[in-house]
Design an enzyme around this catalytic site. Structure first.
Site, PDB file in Angstrom:
ATOM      1  N   TYR A   6       0.815  -1.220   0.000  1.00 51.28           N
ATOM      2  CA  TYR A   6       0.000   0.000   0.000  1.00 51.28           C
ATOM      3  C   TYR A   6       0.849   1.270   0.000  1.00 51.28           C
ATOM      4  CZ  TYR A   6      -3.467  -3.400   1.698  1.00 51.28           C
ATOM      5  OH  TYR A   6      -4.283  -4.492   1.855  1.00 51.28           O
ATOM      6  N   TYR A 133     -14.522  -4.797   2.435  1.00 47.98           N
ATOM      7  CA  TYR A 133     -13.167  -5.253   2.126  1.00 47.98           C
ATOM      8  C   TYR A 133     -13.104  -6.743   2.436  1.00 47.98           C
ATOM      9  CZ  TYR A 133      -8.210  -6.137   2.246  1.00 47.98           C
ATOM     10  OH  TYR A 133      -6.963  -6.668   1.995  1.00 47.98           O
ATOM     11  N   ASP A 223     -17.612 -12.925   6.645  1.00 46.69           N
ATOM     12  CA  ASP A 223     -16.164 -12.786   6.615  1.00 46.69           C
ATOM     13  C   ASP A 223     -15.751 -12.203   7.967  1.00 46.69           C
ATOM     14  OD1 ASP A 223     -13.553 -12.001   6.379  1.00 46.69           O
ATOM     15  OD2 ASP A 223     -13.805 -10.893   4.506  1.00 46.69           O
ATOM     16  N   LYS A 250      -6.608 -13.707  10.341  1.00 48.79           N
ATOM     17  CA  LYS A 250      -5.921 -12.773  11.244  1.00 48.79           C
ATOM     18  C   LYS A 250      -5.618 -13.343  12.643  1.00 48.79           C
ATOM     19  CE  LYS A 250      -6.564  -8.458   8.865  1.00 48.79           C
ATOM     20  NZ  LYS A 250      -7.542  -8.332   7.794  1.00 48.79           N
TER      21      LYS A 250
HETATM   22  C1  LIG Z   1      -7.546  -8.654   6.342  1.00 42.45           C
HETATM   23  C2  LIG Z   1      -8.849  -9.105   5.798  1.00 42.45           C
HETATM   24  C3  LIG Z   1      -8.924 -10.045   4.753  1.00 42.45           C
HETATM   25  C4  LIG Z   1      -7.714 -10.554   4.033  1.00 42.45           C
HETATM   26  O1  LIG Z   1      -6.876 -11.329   4.828  1.00 42.45           O
HETATM   27  P1  LIG Z   1      -5.359 -11.563   4.370  1.00 42.45           P
HETATM   28  O2  LIG Z   1      -4.843 -12.557   5.370  1.00 42.45           O
HETATM   29  O3  LIG Z   1      -4.694 -10.235   4.453  1.00 42.45           O
HETATM   30  O4  LIG Z   1      -5.393 -12.094   2.991  1.00 42.45           O
HETATM   31  C5  LIG Z   1     -10.183 -10.475   4.357  1.00 42.45           C
HETATM   32  N1  LIG Z   1     -11.288 -10.013   4.940  1.00 42.45           N
HETATM   33  C6  LIG Z   1     -11.264  -9.110   5.945  1.00 42.45           C
HETATM   34  C7  LIG Z   1     -12.532  -8.655   6.564  1.00 42.45           C
HETATM   35  C8  LIG Z   1     -10.040  -8.608   6.398  1.00 42.45           C
HETATM   36  O5  LIG Z   1     -10.008  -7.687   7.362  1.00 42.45           O
END
Ligand SMILES: *Cc1c(COP(=O)(O)O)cnc(C)c1O
Length: 400
Positions: A6, A133, A223, A250
């Protein structure tokens, strides 16, 4: 030479070099910094946690990795067993992968193929949220709605396979009404949209989404890569409204090793489970179910449970509310607090220029983006440390 994320490499400022890390602290050569970002929201137990370190070392004595193609191992089995019993409802089938983006790709692929396997080939559309996102890979960018990736829109034009709606029930109802015959899923970051600017919305929206998904037979995907493991003040938002597919990443490994999981319920799994080999889920990241990652994840969940992290998060939210009460500034548009997340949204992003260096001087690592100044601290943070993070934010506005 590292190509950093970024960043315009030509103008980026030199990143801080971390030489050691322990608890909530990052150490540079000359400064000790509270990590108010938890390394992109993942390091919930802090750094160099003795029990997490030990769990990985124990696994390392056996092996660090074997593939899940044709092989299996105890750490992955134990983790899937644990998730099966720990996650709500019948979210029982764990598909591992190495990152959140890939795990979202897998969820989207599951949703599409679920209907293809039933011969419903017209269901190629995804319903998603404005400001969503879901990752940086191409399909996740397509369903996302993030300014950073608008160059993709410029290149390909608006995809006809995705519809974005605001987090408002009338818009939700209208979208289902209009597109229900083509939709395969509705995907959301539940309650808290992270990278879209720490946007928070009400559970009633998700309850209505669940009803509509049931009514029209459309899969609901949460997600929870960012929201999972307590960040919203709920263990998982899936504890409140049950999705068909849940994506975790995460904090899954306590931020130790990149890993993620796509968890499907019985209905989704059964949509693949038959005699026809073409109905199988054709996906398999090389490092899925990595043994070190699974060992870290198991220990991370154990700590989360045995040390009552939910009450730690509740306290973080209470302290944050107390400290932010009565604080206002004409440059601040809104202060949002939910669980272990606080965000100060300003009107003009220029107001946050220089904040990172200001915080550094005061022993806090922060990474504001666009018009959002936020903190998502490790859950092990002590009260005085959290107050320092919040005071630093307030001081920025008071001193200029
Ligand atoms: C960070 C994130 C992702 C992507 O995860 P990566 O391990 O960086 O590929 C997907 N969805 C959400 C909501 C996120 O915050």
């Amino acid at each position: 030479m590292i190509w950093y994320p970024y960043e315009q490499m030509k103008t980026m400022k030199t990143p801080y070099k971390i030489e050691d890390a322990q608890g909530v602290y990052l150490y540079t050569k000359d400064q000790k910094l509270i990590d108010s970002v938890s390394s992109w929201w993942s390091v919930i137990h802090g750094y160099k946690h003795p029990e997490l370190n030990n769990a990985i070392e124990e696994q390392l004595k056996k092996f660090s990795h074997v593939m899940l193609g044709g092989l299996t191992h105890e750490a992955a089995q134990k983790l899937s067993d644990k998730l099966q019993s720990w996650l709500p409802g019948d979210l029982d089938y764990c598909f591992f992968s190495d990152s959140g983006s890939v795990a979202v790709e897998v969820a989207l692929k599951m949703a599409l193929q679920y209907y293809m396997n039933r011969g419903e080939n017209q269901r190629t559309m995804v319903l998603a949220l404005e400001r969503a996102y879901h990752g940086d890979t191409f399909k996740t960018m397509e369903i996302g709605d993030d300014e950073d990736y608008h160059f993709v829109l410029n290149a390909y034009g608006k995809s006809k396979h995705v519809v974005h709606i605001p987090t408002e029930i009338p818009a939700l109802e209208e979208a289902f009404e209009k597109y229900h015959e083509q939709l395969n899923c509705f995907i959301v970051e539940p309650l808290l949209q992270g990278a879209g600017g720490m946007q928070m919305y009400d559970i009633s929206f998700l309850k209505r989404a669940r009803q509509l998904c049931d009514q029209y037979g459309i899969l609901l995907i949460f997600d929870e890569v960012a929201t999972g493991f307590g960040r919203t003040g709920n263990r998982f938002v899936a504890d409140l409204v049950l999705p068909d597919i849940l994506v975790l990443g995460k904090a899954l490994t306590g931020g130790y090793i990149g890993h993620a999981v796509t968890v499907a319920n019985h209905k989704v799994y059964e949509g693949f489970y038959d005699e026809d080999p073409t109905h199988a889920l054709m996906h398999g990241p090389t490092f899925m179910g990595n043994a070190l990652a699974c060992s870290a994840a198991l220990k991370s969940i154990e700590l989360f449970e045995t040390q009552d992290y939910m009450s730690k998060i509740k306290q973080i939210a209470e302290i944050t509310r107390r400290e932010m009460e009565g604080f206002a500034d004409p440059r601040i548009k809104e202060i949002r607090i939910m669980g272990g997340c606080v965000c100060l949204e300003v009107y003009d992003p220029a107001v946050l220029q220089g904040y990172q260096a200001f915080a550094y001087e005061r022993g806090v690592f922060s990474r504001p983006f666009l018009s959002y100044l936020y903190a998502m601290v490790p859950y092990i943070i002590r009260e005085e440390e959290l107050i320092r993070v919040l005071d630093t934010m307030k001081e920025w506005f008071r001193t200029r």
